[in-house]
Write an enzyme that holds these catalytic residues in place. Structure first.
Site, PDB file in Angstrom:
ATOM      1  N   GLU A 162      61.870 146.271  47.656  1.00 52.89           N
ATOM      2  CA  GLU A 162      61.467 146.197  46.246  1.00 52.89           C
ATOM      3  C   GLU A 162      62.031 147.411  45.535  1.00 52.89           C
ATOM      4  O   GLU A 162      63.085 147.347  44.931  1.00 52.89           O
ATOM      5  CB  GLU A 162      59.940 146.135  46.153  1.00 52.89           C
ATOM      6  CG  GLU A 162      59.428 145.677  44.813  1.00 52.89           C
ATOM      7  CD  GLU A 162      57.950 145.328  44.872  1.00 52.89           C
ATOM      8  OE1 GLU A 162      57.336 145.282  43.808  1.00 52.89           O
ATOM      9  OE2 GLU A 162      57.407 145.107  45.981  1.00 52.89           O
ATOM     10  N   GLU A 215      49.182 151.898  48.170  1.00 52.93           N
ATOM     11  CA  GLU A 215      49.171 150.835  47.168  1.00 52.93           C
ATOM     12  C   GLU A 215      47.812 150.145  47.101  1.00 52.93           C
ATOM     13  O   GLU A 215      47.309 149.832  46.026  1.00 52.93           O
ATOM     14  CB  GLU A 215      50.252 149.808  47.509  1.00 52.93           C
ATOM     15  CG  GLU A 215      50.346 148.646  46.548  1.00 52.93           C
ATOM     16  CD  GLU A 215      51.469 147.695  46.906  1.00 52.93           C
ATOM     17  OE1 GLU A 215      51.948 146.980  46.014  1.00 52.93           O
ATOM     18  OE2 GLU A 215      51.867 147.673  48.096  1.00 52.93           O
TER      19      GLU A 215
END
Length: 861
Positions: free
Chosen positions: A464, A739
């Protein structure tokens, strides 16, 4: 001391003002020493250019981003500037040390270079192998100065006469290539010589055509071939100039790197090295002509901030050898960069390095969270002598590395991790008497370092690594305290504006790449798109740069106009896909947007907040529509209240995030706030003093409790150690921000969710509250022109301290409690005004200088 002392001035947001893109760069200076309470009344600026000196006087106290008072610079012009100042006593300071400024190439016509690349790239079936490009040239006389200007479609690293140029990495970085592509300027005077010379460059895919993004990634996002643009300009003693530029006479050969990808890693065969390839007189027989590439010089821009560099080296803390001969290393810190090997072995031996952020309960690398990023480097030895190698065009996010093929060689001295990120100047520090809170803050710092690799990304390890708008929107205040990230964010915001759709939609991440049905084409998303409005405002508050507001105005206005249209006549944004309070701890692992809070409540709240900030921006810029926009902000606020307020201080979404956002965005009337704060406090207690917030609710949660009189509960929540909490990852050995609150489960298993990064700064926005509420330092005016100090004795800590390098100089606070005595030391930089709030109430205005105070405190308020 009887006079002020001025440091060398700085230009715009540059640490190194060579090859800058501004022809009239604004100047800043810091009065580093001055008599107590001294204030600047005027300044004199001096420019030395072409052997001539000229001065200009600037009245007033301004010393931050002061307009350039001289004639604009022209391409290539080099000058020095210095400053002296006067205070009320009428005495001038000595001149500051000079600062050098050198213009880059301002016009497309300044470039004689032709874009070139290896001809084999044009075969779509060819291997995507990095290339070496080279050319030789002759100088008839010595160089007085020499500058190399370089950019690429892909990534480059240049060499002159066998010596690497510069110490930057991953140049020219990642921008929205269809709109802007950076070039860098290098002073190579010491590398060129009279007589024969050679100029060469490594060239690889990088972000331009390498694999990017999730779902297996996408290649050739910006083009199908790589290209190099290089222009060496040598000035001689007689003022003549020799220009050597890329063109059709250059030659190409395959690099010893067989493969290089940012997500995949790099494979390098040292047996294929070509000794002397970038030196004069080289006679390689297998080199082939280059091919010309298309290149739009109208898109070329100089950098607005520093490049990526290696900023630290870390040796492994531990090494474990497996039964099958592998070595698993623990560097003790989750970091971003790559590993350098120093090894002696036989030709053809292969050493493989795999990377991961965590290990599983058996001690093996856990690579599942990397998804499609294989993150594997391979080095094939040439043999016989000591060899030192590290990948050139890839980086990894890792704490652990598995080395295959190392054998029984010692690890000490042979393996080192090199930390890489944008080389920003550190500007903020925090420490306290609680080691876990200090470690939490250090984790925030490391997550920022790992995710500011040329642009602000969401994570540095998996497939990502994108510039998510919502993440930096909430983290920008923390980032702006910890580092001078103004150059990075200035560049990134230009790309936000460039990639914004005609209807005002801001992509979820910038630069934009394909992302499947969920992310492409972009859709308007609250909290994420609002970065167009809120990040420039944060930069103005922290760096005092009104120009960023002016430059980003069309983008911010277009975004809020879109929100206004989507909200309709009732001013409620209740349609369309939203991420809401993304990744709140109740959301299912496979559905991070499905949390406790109505996503459209969040969307409408952000519409109201951005509308208010846009109105404030218009007022700051003196725009005629400021009153109209202020009225729109009132309408948006009324829309939120009419739909989502169910009574005094109550909302339709009875969640921590809903109340925290509404409180901090000013969506309750003053008389309602106590009730809203009380309900928020009740929800925190009902959760057994745990948070239930995600990416958008978390950054405002502690502030909302503090604002409504529940500071003690905010402190208790920060100190919570079981999941979900900020300190739970610390108890699990985290060295960066996760996260998910439970990226690793209490039993040591990795969270089964697809989105499970261990280096993700969004939830680290809490550090901003720690700076302000625990240490007790906060800006109280744009660019820290005003400063508020308030020692956070309610935290129950024995001591805390924080310092920040403001645009005016260092501001700091340190406090400690011993028995019933509270000792406070505060430093106010020259040019700033400060207020110190006393623990027992009342305030005190502080002039510049060092101030010490002592109070008795029988209880910690």
């Amino acid at each position: 001391m009887t006079h002020a002392v001025v440091d060398a001035p700085t230009l715009e947001h540059h640490r190194e003002a060579i090859g800058i893109g501004e022809n009239a760069p604004r100047m800043s200076w810091i009065v580093s020493r001055a008599p107590h309470g001294w204030r600047q009344l005027r300044a004199e600026l001096e420019l030395e250019l072409d052997g001539r000196r000229r001065t200009r006087t600037v009245d007033g106290a301004g010393s931050v981003l002061v307009d350039w008072p001289f004639e604009p610079l022209r391409s290539r012009e080099s000058a020095t500037v210095r400053v002296r100042v006067w205070g009320a006593d009428g005495e001038a300071s000595p001149w500051s040390p000079p600062a050098r400024v050198e213009a880059g190439l301002f016009e497309p016509t300044d470039w004689q270079a032709v874009a070139i690349g290896p001809a084999w790239d044009e075969d779509p079936e060819s291997q995507r192998r990095p290339a070496l490009l080279r050319s030789e040239f002759h100088l008839d006389s010595p160089a007085v100065s020499a500058r190399l200007y370089v950019t690429a479609h892909g990534l480059y690293q240049a060499e002159i006469n066998g010596v690497r140029v510069g110490d930057d990495e991953l140049g020219p970085g990642w921008t929205s290539y269809g709109h802007r592509i950076r070039y860098y300027t290098y002073d190579v005077t010491d590398l060129v010589r009279e007589g024969p010379n050679a100029l060469g460059a490594h060239l690889a895919d990088g972000w331009f055509r390498g694999r990017l993004g999730f779902g297996g990634g996408h290649v050739n996002v910006y083009g199908e071939t790589t290209a190099l643009v290089a222009q060496l300009e040598v000035t001689h003693a007689d003022a003549s100039r020799t220009v050597i530029a890329t063109g059709p006479e250059w030659q190409a050969a395959p690099s010893p790197a067989q493969w290089s990808g940012l997500l995949e890693g790099e494979t390098y065969d040292a047996r294929d090295e070509i000794p002397g390839w970038s030196e004069a007189g080289f006679t390689g027989v297998d080199w082939t002509p280059v091919a010309k590439r298309d290149f739009d010089f109208d898109r070329i821009v100089a950098p607005s901030g520093p490049p990526v560099r290696c900023t630290q080296e870390i040796a492994p803390l531990g090494a474990r050898r497996t039964d099958d001969g592998r070595v698993i290393l623990d560097f003790g810190q989750n970091l971003v960069g790559r590993i350098r090997l120093t090894v002696v072995g036989h030709a053809g031996e292969t050493i493989q390095v795999r990377h991961a952020e965590v290990v599983d309960r058996t001690g093996e690398l856990c690579t599942r969270p990397l998804r499609g990023a294989t993150s594997t480097d391979r080095y094939v030895l040439r043999g016989g002598v000591s060899e030192t190698w590290e990948p050139r065009f890839t980086i990894h996010g890792f704490r652990y590395a598995e080395i295959t093929g190392w054998g029984d060689r010692p690890v000490d001295g042979g393996i080192i991790a090199r930390v890489m990120h944008t080389d920003m100047r550190r500007t903020g520090w925090f420490a306290c008497s609680d080691p876990m809170l200090s470690r939490l803050h250090e984790n925030v710092v490391w997550s920022m370092r790992g995710n500011f690799v040329d642009l602000p990304t969401d994570c540095p390890q998996r497939d990502e690594r994108l510039g998510w708008t919502g993440d930096i929107q909430v983290f920008a205040p923390t980032a702006s305290f910890l580092y001078d990230c103004s150059g990075v964010l200035t560049s990134w915001l230009r790309d936000v504006a460039a990639e914004q759709l005609p209807d005002g939609t801001v992509p979820w991440y910038v630069p934009t790449i394909p992302g499947g049905d969920q992310w492409t084409p972009p859709r308007p998303g609250a909290g994420w798109g609002d970065a167009a409005t809120l990040v420039p405002w944060t930069m103005f508050q922290h760096f005092g740069d009104v120009e960023v507001l002016r430059r980003q105005w069309p983008s911010a206005r277009a975004w809020t106009d879109l929100e206004h249209r989507l909200a309709g006549d009732d001013h409620v944004w209740d349609a369309g896909y939203q991420l809401g309070d993304w990744l709140d701890p109740t959301a299912p692992p496979d559905d991070p947007a499905n949390g406790l809070t109505d996503p459209h409540l969040v969307a409408t709240a952000y519409y109201a907040h951005s509308s208010a900030v846009l109105a404030a921006t218009a007022a700051e810029l003196g725009r005629a529509e400021s009153d109209e926009l202020a009225e729109r902000a009132v309408q948006a606020r009324n829309g939120f209240r009419g739909r989502y307020r169910t009574g005094p201080g109550r909302l339709t979404s009875d969640s921590q995030a809903a109340y925290a956002i509404a409180i901090m965005f000013g969506l309750f009337d003053p008389e309602e706030e106590p009730a809203a704060g009380q309900r928020l406090a009740e929800l925190v207690r009902e959760a057994d003093v745990h948070l239930t917030t995600g990416f958008l609710g978390t950054p405002v949660l502690l502030d909302a409790l503090t604002r409504t009189g529940h500071r003690d509960l905010a402190v208790e929540l920060l100190w919570q150690r079981s999941v979900p909490s900020w300190l739970y990852p610390v108890t699990m050995g985290a060295t960066t921000i996760w996260e998910r609150w439970d990226s690793m489960l209490p039993d040591g298993e990795v969270n089964p969710g697809e989105m499970t990064s261990f280096n993700h700064y969004a939830l680290g926005a809490v550090a901003d509250w720690m700076h302000r509420a625990i240490a007790g330092i906060a800006p109280a005016g744009p660019g820290w022109r005003g400063i508020r100090f308030r020692p956070g004795v309610e935290s129950g800590l024995d001591s805390a301290e924080a310092a920040h390098e403001t645009p005016y100089g260092r501001a700091s606070i340190a406090w400690s409690v011993t028995g019933s005595a509270l000792e406070v030391e505060v430093r106010v930089p020259v040019g700033a005004a400060a207020v110190l709030e006393h623990p027992a109430g009342g305030t005190e205005d502080l002039p510049s200088g060092l101030h010490r105070r002592s109070w008795r405190t029988d209880a910690r308020c």
